[in-house]
Design a protein around this motif. Structure first.
Motif, PDB file in Angstrom:
ATOM      1  N   UNK A 138       2.700  -4.922  -9.359  1.00 39.09           N
ATOM      2  CA  UNK A 138       1.914  -5.948 -10.057  1.00 39.09           C
ATOM      3  C   UNK A 138       1.102  -6.754  -8.737  1.00 39.09           C
ATOM      4  N   UNK A 139       1.937  -6.941  -7.945  1.00 37.94           N
ATOM      5  CA  UNK A 139       1.277  -7.964  -6.854  1.00 37.94           C
ATOM      6  C   UNK A 139       0.068  -6.981  -6.305  1.00 37.94           C
ATOM      7  N   UNK A 140       0.551  -5.839  -6.011  1.00 43.53           N
ATOM      8  CA  UNK A 140      -0.510  -4.906  -5.371  1.00 43.53           C
ATOM      9  C   UNK A 140      -1.909  -4.993  -5.940  1.00 43.53           C
ATOM     10  N   UNK A 141      -1.573  -4.718  -7.524  1.00 42.37           N
ATOM     11  CA  UNK A 141      -2.663  -4.695  -8.256  1.00 42.37           C
ATOM     12  C   UNK A 141      -3.520  -5.798  -8.411  1.00 42.37           C
ATOM     13  N   UNK A 142      -2.754  -6.881  -8.374  1.00 45.89           N
ATOM     14  CA  UNK A 142      -3.484  -8.164  -8.578  1.00 45.89           C
ATOM     15  C   UNK A 142      -4.288  -8.457  -7.060  1.00 45.89           C
TER      16      UNK A 142
END
Length: 146
Positions: A138-142
């Motif tokens: 999720x952090x990578x996507x953000x």
């Protein structure tokens, strides 16, 4: 799980360990086919031998025929149960020798609750790893969107 944790995952070591466990399992399979359990009643009238496929041999001394049918049946059942228990003991010993006592799957036969505890711990570790991984993704996507 942080970005640095992915590098700490040693896939090669994991695969080597899996290969070693598979080789041990193949080795144990050969040993298992040869293992037998033996038992005899105290009077030596009934003798049994059990293997991985079940009862291999049942020997009745001629004097056993003097017993009434109920007593003979009870002795036969008791001796087969003892031979089966002897086989289980031998299987457990061999598994301990092949896999090591710490990784001996038979230890859970004597302690099913211990096996359940190990499963619960594995489930907890899996869930934690899954949540960490999903959070990292999720952090990578953000970061990619931002």
């Amino acid at each position: 799980m942080t970005e640095g944790d992915f590098g700490a995952l040693d896939i090669d070591r994991f695969l080597r360990n899996a290969d070693q466990q598979m080789a041990r399992a193949g080795e144990f399979q050969k040993v298992l086919q040869e293992l037998t359990g033996h038992a005899q009643d105290p009077d030596g009238l009934v003798t049994a031998e059990c293997g991985s496929a079940g009862l291999k041999e049942l020997i009745l001394h001629p004097k056993a025929m003097r017993l009434n049918s109920g007593e003979l049946a009870e002795r036969i059942k008791a001796v087969i149960a003892e031979a089966t228990a002897d086989l289980q003991r031998r299987v457990s010993e061999e598994m301990g020798a092949v896999f090591g006592e710490e990784n001996n799957p038979m230890r859970f036969a004597q302690d099913p609750e211990g096996g359940m505890q190990v499963l619960r711990q594995a489930e907890t570790a899996y869930n934690r790893t899954y949540e960490d991984l999903m959070g990292e993704l999720d952090r990578i996507r953000q970061r990619m969107e931002g």
